[in-house]
Design a protein around this motif. Structure first.
Motif, PDB file in Angstrom:
ATOM      1  N   LEU A 104       0.864  -1.169   0.000  1.00 31.14           N
ATOM      2  CA  LEU A 104       0.000   0.000   0.000  1.00 31.14           C
ATOM      3  C   LEU A 104       0.903   1.221   0.000  1.00 31.14           C
ATOM      4  O   LEU A 104       1.565   1.519   1.000  1.00 31.14           O
ATOM      5  CB  LEU A 104      -0.926   0.008   1.214  1.00 31.14           C
ATOM      6  CG  LEU A 104      -1.821   1.239   1.373  1.00 31.14           C
ATOM      7  CD1 LEU A 104      -2.748   1.388   0.168  1.00 31.14           C
ATOM      8  CD2 LEU A 104      -2.614   1.184   2.665  1.00 31.14           C
TER       9      LEU A 104
ATOM     10  N   SER B 161       4.702  -5.478  -9.476  1.00 26.92           N
ATOM     11  CA  SER B 161       3.261  -5.620  -9.322  1.00 26.92           C
ATOM     12  C   SER B 161       2.799  -7.055  -9.547  1.00 26.92           C
ATOM     13  O   SER B 161       1.866  -7.529  -8.881  1.00 26.92           O
ATOM     14  CB  SER B 161       2.546  -4.673 -10.298  1.00 26.92           C
ATOM     15  OG  SER B 161       1.157  -4.867 -10.261  1.00 26.92           O
TER      16      SER B 161
ATOM     17  N   CYS C  44      -0.639  -8.260  -3.920  1.00 24.09           N
ATOM     18  CA  CYS C  44      -1.484  -7.192  -4.437  1.00 24.09           C
ATOM     19  C   CYS C  44      -0.836  -5.855  -4.088  1.00 24.09           C
ATOM     20  O   CYS C  44      -0.080  -5.754  -3.121  1.00 24.09           O
ATOM     21  CB  CYS C  44      -2.898  -7.262  -3.844  1.00 24.09           C
ATOM     22  SG  CYS C  44      -4.135  -6.454  -4.896  1.00 24.09           S
TER      23      CYS C  44
ATOM     24  N   ARG D 177      -1.744  -1.497  -4.144  1.00 28.33           N
ATOM     25  CA  ARG D 177      -2.612  -0.349  -4.390  1.00 28.33           C
ATOM     26  C   ARG D 177      -1.813   0.924  -4.112  1.00 28.33           C
ATOM     27  O   ARG D 177      -1.074   1.018  -3.122  1.00 28.33           O
ATOM     28  CB  ARG D 177      -3.846  -0.380  -3.508  1.00 28.33           C
ATOM     29  CG  ARG D 177      -4.799  -1.485  -3.856  1.00 28.33           C
ATOM     30  CD  ARG D 177      -5.414  -1.290  -5.230  1.00 28.33           C
ATOM     31  NE  ARG D 177      -6.546  -0.386  -5.209  1.00 28.33           N
ATOM     32  CZ  ARG D 177      -7.145   0.071  -6.291  1.00 28.33           C
ATOM     33  NH1 ARG D 177      -6.687  -0.272  -7.488  1.00 28.33           N
ATOM     34  NH2 ARG D 177      -8.189   0.866  -6.198  1.00 28.33           N
TER      35      ARG D 177
ATOM     36  N   ASP E 109      -3.874  -3.055 -12.258  1.00 30.31           N
ATOM     37  CA  ASP E 109      -4.844  -2.318 -11.440  1.00 30.31           C
ATOM     38  C   ASP E 109      -4.171  -1.885 -10.145  1.00 30.31           C
ATOM     39  O   ASP E 109      -4.522  -2.327  -9.056  1.00 30.31           O
ATOM     40  CB  ASP E 109      -6.061  -3.201 -11.162  1.00 30.31           C
ATOM     41  CG  ASP E 109      -7.168  -2.423 -10.479  1.00 30.31           C
ATOM     42  OD1 ASP E 109      -7.171  -1.182 -10.591  1.00 30.31           O
ATOM     43  OD2 ASP E 109      -8.011  -3.053  -9.824  1.00 30.31           O
ATOM     44  N   VAL E 110      -3.187  -1.021 -10.260  1.00 29.81           N
ATOM     45  CA  VAL E 110      -2.418  -0.552  -9.105  1.00 29.81           C
ATOM     46  C   VAL E 110      -2.920   0.799  -8.641  1.00 29.81           C
ATOM     47  O   VAL E 110      -3.148   1.012  -7.446  1.00 29.81           O
ATOM     48  CB  VAL E 110      -0.913  -0.480  -9.449  1.00 29.81           C
ATOM     49  CG1 VAL E 110      -0.131   0.174  -8.315  1.00 29.81           C
ATOM     50  CG2 VAL E 110      -0.369  -1.869  -9.731  1.00 29.81           C
ATOM     51  N   ASP E 111      -3.084   1.724  -9.550  1.00 29.61           N
ATOM     52  CA  ASP E 111      -3.465   3.089  -9.198  1.00 29.61           C
ATOM     53  C   ASP E 111      -4.950   3.198  -8.921  1.00 29.61           C
ATOM     54  O   ASP E 111      -5.784   2.735  -9.704  1.00 29.61           O
ATOM     55  CB  ASP E 111      -3.103   4.055 -10.331  1.00 29.61           C
ATOM     56  CG  ASP E 111      -1.610   4.147 -10.546  1.00 29.61           C
ATOM     57  OD1 ASP E 111      -0.882   4.198  -9.548  1.00 29.61           O
ATOM     58  OD2 ASP E 111      -1.178   4.146 -11.714  1.00 29.61           O
ATOM     59  N   ARG E 112      -5.240   3.821  -7.802  1.00 28.39           N
ATOM     60  CA  ARG E 112      -6.618   4.183  -7.523  1.00 28.39           C
ATOM     61  C   ARG E 112      -6.892   5.536  -8.169  1.00 28.39           C
ATOM     62  O   ARG E 112      -5.981   6.291  -8.468  1.00 28.39           O
ATOM     63  CB  ARG E 112      -6.839   4.265  -6.014  1.00 28.39           C
ATOM     64  CG  ARG E 112      -8.303   4.411  -5.628  1.00 28.39           C
ATOM     65  CD  ARG E 112      -8.450   4.946  -4.223  1.00 28.39           C
ATOM     66  NE  ARG E 112      -9.841   5.110  -3.872  1.00 28.39           N
ATOM     67  CZ  ARG E 112     -10.592   6.140  -4.230  1.00 28.39           C
ATOM     68  NH1 ARG E 112     -10.086   7.091  -4.976  1.00 28.39           N
ATOM     69  NH2 ARG E 112     -11.847   6.225  -3.850  1.00 28.39           N
TER      70      ARG E 112
ATOM     71  N   GLU F  28      -9.238   1.465   1.444  1.00 31.32           N
ATOM     72  CA  GLU F  28      -8.263   0.697   0.670  1.00 31.32           C
ATOM     73  C   GLU F  28      -7.448  -0.223   1.579  1.00 31.32           C
ATOM     74  O   GLU F  28      -7.160  -1.369   1.214  1.00 31.32           O
ATOM     75  CB  GLU F  28      -7.332   1.648  -0.094  1.00 31.32           C
ATOM     76  CG  GLU F  28      -8.015   2.473  -1.161  1.00 31.32           C
ATOM     77  CD  GLU F  28      -8.540   1.619  -2.293  1.00 31.32           C
ATOM     78  OE1 GLU F  28      -8.061   0.471  -2.460  1.00 31.32           O
ATOM     79  OE2 GLU F  28      -9.420   2.085  -3.039  1.00 31.32           O
TER      80      GLU F  28
END
Length: 320
Positions: A191, A218, A223, A225, A256-259, A295
């Motif tokens: 995170l 990644s 996972c 984020r 799908d890393v960036d929020r 998150e």
């Protein structure tokens, strides 16, 4: 500015009234934060101009047969050499004055001290082998220690970790995760928030933090984020796209890393729900945003089945 107001007022009538001053302040903060993205262009232009001026000075001195700094003739080559020499002298003096001014300001202004501290952290991250005049490298001690702690905890408990890092801490977290064995790395979630991994390190040191390296990281962690703001002059998105990962291996979707960019300020103006004006935080206090807790909870929920219970004296979180 209409885009900023649309972000806050579209679909949410409780944001208060539109305020031109407030909108300009948010837009100005975003514009100043975006200057970081043009820094490579500025450095390139200044370096190119310096090279051309130096070449003009040397060429003028060679054509005139005079040593720079002594008498010059009246030709264009002599004039170019004299102008380049004068400009260089002024730039050296300006640089010295700027250095002294920043040093004095650091004692009085907390934001200046924070900026100098950030630059110091970046400079001391790389070992002396990369730069002979660099100060002692703290990463040579911090990264192995963090790696050892993650390996020891996961090996002893069989659990999983969520390691979070802000700003330079996200660089340390990523570097430590890269050093983990493959079986341990699969049990670690990242995170990051306010992270300069792609925006600064990825552009200035692409061999170590470029798109391929970030994509590899990644796909190897459980996972990842990343949280960021448009008002942040240091942190930014990782920009890991599907074009760089046609196979789509790894976690559910390694791209799908960036929020979506966090709102800053959280709310636009004062209202019944928010009687006090929310500050523009920029690079600080990501934990204060309500989406941060969401998150983090999502990552913990993903890892919960493999995390030992608290009664065993273990914790499922770590931070950098």
């Amino acid at each position: 500015m209409p885009q900023i107001e649309a972000e806050y007022f579209d679909g949410d009538p409780g944001e208060g009234r539109r305020d031109r001053v407030r909108t300009r302040r948010i837009a100005g903060t975003r514009a100043r934060a975006a200057l970081t993205d043009v820094a490579p262009l500025i450095v390139g232009v200044v370096s190119g101009a310096t090279l051309l001026l130096g070449a003009a000075a040397v060429g003028g001195a060679w054509a005139s047969g005079e040593v720079p700094g002594r008498s010059f003739g009246e030709g264009p080559a002599e004039s170019a050499a004299e102008a380049a020499q004068a400009l260089g002298s002024w730039l050296i003096g300006f640089g010295f004055i700027l250095f002294v001014t920043m040093g004095r300001r650091a004692y009085r202004d907390a934001s200046a001290r924070r900026t100098i501290g950030i630059l110091w952290d970046v400079g001391t991250f790389w070992p002396r082998a990369a730069h002979p005049f660099a100060p002692p490298c703290y990463a040579e001690r911090a990264v192995p220690d963090l790696t050892w702690r993650m390996c020891t905890w996961t090996g002893r408990t069989g659990g999983r970790l969520v390691i979070s890092g802000h700003s330079q801490g996200s660089v340390l977290a990523a570097a430590a995760v890269w050093q983990l064995p493959a079986d341990t790395r699969k049990r670690v979630a990242l995170l990051t928030y306010g992270s300069p991994l792609e925006r600064l390190y990825g552009r200035w040191f692409p061999a170590y933090f470029g798109p391929k390296a970030l994509l590899e990281l990644s796909s190897e962690v459980d996972c990842w984020r990343n949280l960021w703001r448009r008002t942040d002059p240091i942190g930014g998105p990782m920009l890991i796209t599907a074009e760089t990962d046609p196979a789509g291996d790894g976690c559910d979707d390694p791209t799908d890393v960036d929020r979506q960019a966090l709102k800053d300020p959280v709310v636009y103006g004062r209202s019944e729900r928010h009687p006090l004006p929310e500050p523009i935080l920029g690079h600080s206090d990501y934990q204060a945003h309500p989406d941060f807790a969401k998150e983090r909870a999502a990552l913990l929920d993903r890892l919960t089945p493999a995390v030992p219970r608290q009664a065993q004296g273990s914790s499922g979180r770590s931070s950098a």
